[in-house]
Design a protein around this motif. Sequence first.
Motif, mmCIF file in Angstrom:
data_model
loop_
_atom_site.group_PDB
_atom_site.id
_atom_site.type_symbol
_atom_site.label_atom_id
_atom_site.label_comp_id
_atom_site.label_asym_id
_atom_site.label_seq_id
_atom_site.Cartn_x
_atom_site.Cartn_y
_atom_site.Cartn_z
ATOM 1 N N GLU A 1 -87.889 -34.361 -53.981
ATOM 2 C CA GLU A 1 -89.101 -34.634 -54.767
ATOM 3 C C GLU A 1 -88.745 -35.288 -56.099
ATOM 4 N N ILE A 2 -87.702 -34.796 -56.721
ATOM 5 C CA ILE A 2 -87.287 -35.349 -58.011
ATOM 6 C C ILE A 2 -86.801 -36.776 -57.839
ATOM 7 N N GLU A 3 -85.992 -37.020 -56.819
ATOM 8 C CA GLU A 3 -85.488 -38.372 -56.576
ATOM 9 C C GLU A 3 -86.614 -39.357 -56.291
ATOM 10 N N LEU A 4 -87.628 -38.921 -55.558
ATOM 11 C CA LEU A 4 -88.724 -39.815 -55.198
ATOM 12 C C LEU A 4 -89.594 -40.211 -56.385
ATOM 13 N N VAL A 5 -89.825 -39.286 -57.314
ATOM 14 C CA VAL A 5 -90.747 -39.587 -58.408
ATOM 15 C C VAL A 5 -90.040 -40.050 -59.676
ATOM 16 N N ALA A 6 -88.720 -39.962 -59.724
ATOM 17 C CA ALA A 6 -87.986 -40.378 -60.913
ATOM 18 C C ALA A 6 -87.991 -41.894 -61.009
ATOM 19 N N ARG A 7 -88.815 -42.396 -61.904
ATOM 20 C CA ARG A 7 -88.892 -43.835 -62.106
ATOM 21 C C ARG A 7 -88.983 -44.091 -63.602
ATOM 22 N N MET A 8 -88.819 -45.317 -63.967
ATOM 23 C CA MET A 8 -88.745 -45.643 -65.384
ATOM 24 C C MET A 8 -89.820 -46.619 -65.814
ATOM 25 N N ASP A 9 -91.032 -46.128 -66.000
ATOM 26 C CA ASP A 9 -92.087 -46.978 -66.530
ATOM 27 C C ASP A 9 -91.886 -47.207 -68.023
ATOM 28 N N ALA A 10 -91.087 -46.360 -68.644
ATOM 29 C CA ALA A 10 -90.897 -46.419 -70.089
ATOM 30 C C ALA A 10 -89.585 -47.104 -70.473
ATOM 31 N N LEU A 11 -89.097 -47.988 -69.632
ATOM 32 C CA LEU A 11 -87.835 -48.669 -69.870
ATOM 33 C C LEU A 11 -87.988 -49.754 -70.941
ATOM 34 N N SER A 12 -87.063 -49.803 -71.867
ATOM 35 C CA SER A 12 -87.065 -50.828 -72.915
ATOM 36 C C SER A 12 -86.560 -52.145 -72.331
ATOM 37 N N MET A 13 -87.393 -53.165 -72.345
ATOM 38 C CA MET A 13 -87.022 -54.446 -71.736
ATOM 39 C C MET A 13 -85.886 -55.139 -72.502
ATOM 40 N N ASP A 14 -85.880 -55.047 -73.831
ATOM 41 C CA ASP A 14 -84.806 -55.665 -74.610
ATOM 42 C C ASP A 14 -83.458 -55.050 -74.257
ATOM 43 N N THR A 15 -83.430 -53.749 -74.178
ATOM 44 C CA THR A 15 -82.186 -53.071 -73.827
ATOM 45 C C THR A 15 -81.800 -53.383 -72.390
ATOM 46 N N TRP A 16 -82.801 -53.434 -71.497
ATOM 47 C CA TRP A 16 -82.526 -53.753 -70.108
ATOM 48 C C TRP A 16 -81.901 -55.139 -69.968
ATOM 49 N N ILE A 17 -82.371 -56.104 -70.729
ATOM 50 C CA ILE A 17 -81.811 -57.461 -70.672
ATOM 51 C C ILE A 17 -80.339 -57.436 -71.069
ATOM 52 N N PHE A 18 -80.026 -56.724 -72.147
ATOM 53 C CA PHE A 18 -78.636 -56.612 -72.575
ATOM 54 C C PHE A 18 -77.814 -55.852 -71.539
ATOM 55 N N PHE A 19 -78.348 -54.729 -71.089
ATOM 56 C CA PHE A 19 -77.652 -53.875 -70.132
ATOM 57 C C PHE A 19 -77.353 -54.634 -68.848
ATOM 58 N N SER A 20 -78.329 -55.382 -68.352
ATOM 59 C CA SER A 20 -78.141 -56.099 -67.088
ATOM 60 C C SER A 20 -77.217 -57.299 -67.217
ATOM 61 N N SER A 21 -76.981 -57.779 -68.444
ATOM 62 C CA SER A 21 -76.091 -58.919 -68.623
ATOM 63 C C SER A 21 -74.613 -58.526 -68.556
ATOM 64 N N CYS A 22 -74.325 -57.239 -68.653
ATOM 65 C CA CYS A 22 -72.936 -56.766 -68.589
ATOM 66 C C CYS A 22 -72.519 -56.587 -67.137
ATOM 67 N N LYS A 23 -71.247 -56.791 -66.882
ATOM 68 C CA LYS A 23 -70.738 -56.708 -65.510
ATOM 69 C C LYS A 23 -70.582 -55.265 -65.038
ATOM 70 N N LYS A 24 -70.118 -54.382 -65.907
ATOM 71 C CA LYS A 24 -69.931 -52.984 -65.528
ATOM 72 C C LYS A 24 -70.908 -52.143 -66.340
ATOM 73 N N ARG A 25 -71.747 -51.355 -65.646
ATOM 74 C CA ARG A 25 -72.800 -50.588 -66.295
ATOM 75 C C ARG A 25 -72.672 -49.114 -65.917
#
Length: 152
Positions: free
Chosen positions: A83-107
């Motif tokens: 149940e926890i795995e199914l509903v754990a989602r991130m509607d509150a994710l910071s897009m600026d941080t996500w852009i930086f985070f996704s640009s790195c090769k190892k996360r």
Amino acid sequence: MVMETSKATSPYSVVSEFEGTLLKRDDPFSYFMLLSFDASGVIRFALLLFLWPVTALLNVFSYKNAALKLMIFVATAGLRESEIELVARMDALSMDTWIFFSSCKKRIVVRMPRLMVERFAKQYLIAEEVIGTELIVNRFGFVTGLLTRSLI
């Protein structure tokens, strides 16, 4: 957020706390509210809302770890792992941080309970690893809300 350069793994690696960095707000309360409502409905949601002043006071008096553990306990106690795995989602994710985070090769994502963030972090953030606290699961598959290994 820690950024390091290493020729052995990749040009850039990032290690990030989930709350305060990847989430829009430093306080993960809204994330736990969403999780508790999606997983078990109004009663758990109301209980967590009722305890909000307590968690806010703990944060004010520099007991952020205790506030986080209280929110984890209330939001997860008695739920099944699935149940926890199914509903754990991130509607509150910071897009600026996500852009930086996704640009790195190892996360790597750290600190929050692994069960709550691993599926999202690996699927959408393409994180290589989630190093978080572990929730205790009883023999019937229900989460107790307590932590076995605490990074908090």
